[in-house]
Design an enzyme around this catalytic site. Structure first.
Site, PDB file in Angstrom:
ATOM      1  N   HIS A 165       0.889  -1.448   0.244  1.00  0.00           N
ATOM      2  CA  HIS A 165       0.418   0.164   0.396  1.00  0.00           C
ATOM      3  C   HIS A 165       0.944   0.874   0.052  1.00  0.00           C
ATOM      4  CE1 HIS A 165      -3.061  -2.679   2.055  1.00  0.00           C
ATOM      5  NE2 HIS A 165      -3.112  -2.960   0.385  1.00  0.00           N
ATOM      6  N   GLU A 168       1.336   4.099   2.724  1.00  0.00           N
ATOM      7  CA  GLU A 168       1.739   3.212   3.947  1.00  0.00           C
ATOM      8  C   GLU A 168       3.597   4.211   4.290  1.00  0.00           C
ATOM      9  OE1 GLU A 168      -1.956   0.863   4.481  1.00  0.00           O
ATOM     10  OE2 GLU A 168      -0.488   0.079   4.310  1.00  0.00           O
ATOM     11  N   HIS A 258       3.026  -2.235   6.980  1.00  0.00           N
ATOM     12  CA  HIS A 258       2.115  -1.523   6.647  1.00  0.00           C
ATOM     13  C   HIS A 258       1.420  -0.538   7.515  1.00  0.00           C
ATOM     14  CE1 HIS A 258       0.119  -3.789   3.284  1.00  0.00           C
ATOM     15  NE2 HIS A 258       0.264  -4.666   3.745  1.00  0.00           N
ATOM     16  N   GLU A 334       1.914  -3.372  11.820  1.00  0.00           N
ATOM     17  CA  GLU A 334       1.105  -1.793  11.205  1.00  0.00           C
ATOM     18  C   GLU A 334       1.634  -0.769  11.659  1.00  0.00           C
ATOM     19  OE1 GLU A 334      -0.984  -1.488   9.242  1.00  0.00           O
ATOM     20  OE2 GLU A 334      -2.246  -3.291   8.617  1.00  0.00           O
TER      21      GLU A 334
HETATM   22 ZN    ZN Z   1      -1.633  -1.965   4.360  1.00  0.00          ZN
END
Ligand code: ZN
Length: 373
Positions: A165, A168, A258, A334
């Site tokens: 992504h 990010e 991420h 994350e």
């Molecule tokens: Zn992500």
């Protein structure tokens, strides 16, 4: 006064910039997608004026969770500090008085293509590192992979990828920290790890999306982290080439880096719902998480995504798919766009510097599991 975003990872549409106390902008959608979230623009000519910058469509963003969020700003594009930001009736409002003629505002500290090329080009100076182009993106850009340590049959294969992504960006800051530590031949953790493992690193999986100023999609409008069950050369070559390479090397541990738009914490999402999950994988995953908790207070394991029911994991997601395919422990890692609420920083929030340190620290839990992989 002027607002512009026609540069690497720029994103905004100007609706009105006539008066400094009523600047109206919108975020434009990701390439071939109707989703949006990432913004990054330059304001010039407003030095000393109290500016009120409204992002009118923030309420329709992919993750309209703007509570506790503060935008970042920079004069020199090196130091990115937080600025007063509020959210009301679907509009995100930045209130800030620029101290210089030119200032940049963004969703998070950008990590541009130029920075990526510098990261890769610097890495090749390490004797421990081999750089390979494993394929091309939709728009014909190189997909860089770095191997750290000399491959050998007895060594464990650790794969770490980031920025599926593209918005990010903290994920590539994380990789920068991790790589710097892996190239530090005086670091005892690194020395031990490289005796036992080889690292395969893809610091930027979605280069086209990053340059375009996308939050989530590649140039074909594909969410790469939902493309792992059947990666396509045509629409998700970034995943196709990485998965093909993985099939050659095998995978003993996989990390996918991420940022999370909503939760103000660092956390991992595991593989509990993967059909291959068993007591061996459970034990390895717990060892990894418990060690990271012990050595880094920026990591926590309380607030995170709901754990999948047995057998119910979404196998289009990288970490779940790789765990299932290679019968190995895997995590989605994350980091927050906002801040780590457990250890807030009023000036910078969660920042590149903290993401770099966080990336350095992940080598320790890898060391704890490497003998058992
Ligand atoms: Zn992500």
């Amino acid at each position: 006064m002027k607002i512009s975003s026609n540069f690497d990872s720029g994103n905004c549409k100007v609706i009105s910039a006539d008066s400094h106390d009523n600047i109206q902008l919108e975020i434009r959608t990701d390439t071939n997608s109707d989703k949006f979230q990432w913004f990054h623009f330059r304001l010039t000519g407003a030095e000393g004026y109290p500016c009120r910058i409204k992002i009118l469509n923030a309420g329709m963003a992919a993750y309209p969770s703007w509570d506790d969020y503060r935008a970042v700003a920079s004069y020199d594009r090196i130091s990115w500090f937080r600025v007063p930001t509020s959210y009301k009736d679907g509009v995100l409002i930045i209130n800030h008085t620029p101290e210089y003629n030119s200032i940049f505002y963004a969703y998070f500290a950008p990590y541009t293509y130029e920075q990526h090329l510098k990261l890769i080009s610097t890495a090749q100076h390490s004797d421990l590192c081999v750089l390979e182009i494993i394929g091309e993106t939709i728009q014909g850009r190189d997909i860089d992979m770095i191997t750290v340590g000399s491959p050998d049959d007895y060594k464990k294969k650790v794969w770490i990828i980031a920025r599926q992504h593209p918005g990010e960006t903290m994920a590539e800051w994380f990789m920068q920290g991790l790589m710097a530590r892996l190239f530090d031949e005086d670091d005892a953790v690194t020395r031990l790890l490289l005796e036992k493992a080889v690292f395969y690193l893809v610091p930027n999986m979605n280069i086209d999306g990053g340059i375009a100023g996308n939050i989530r999609f590649n140039a074909a409008g594909v969410d790469l982290n939902r493309a792992w069950a059947e990666p396509s050369l045509k629409s998700s070559p970034e995943v196709y080439y990485v998965k093909k390479y993985m099939e050659n090397t095998g995978v003993d541990l996989f990390l996918d880096i991420h940022g999370d738009e909503t939760l103000p914490y660092n956390f991992v999402s595991g593989i509990e719902g993967v059909p291959a999950y068993n007591s061996r994988l459970e034990d390895l995953c717990k060892t990894f998480v418990n060690d990271w908790l012990l050595i880094n207070p920026d990591f926590q394991d309380t607030i995170k995504y709901p754990i999948n029911e047995p057998g119910k994991a979404n196998l289009t997601i990288a970490s779940k798919n790789v765990a299932q395919t290679f019968n190995c422990p895997a995590f989605t890692i994350e980091m927050p766009f906002k801040d780590n609420k457990d250890m807030p920083d009023m000036i910078f929030g969660w920042s590149p510097e903290r993401a770099i340190k966080f990336g350095e620290s992940v080598l320790h839990p890898i060391m704890q599991v490497v003998n058992k992989l």
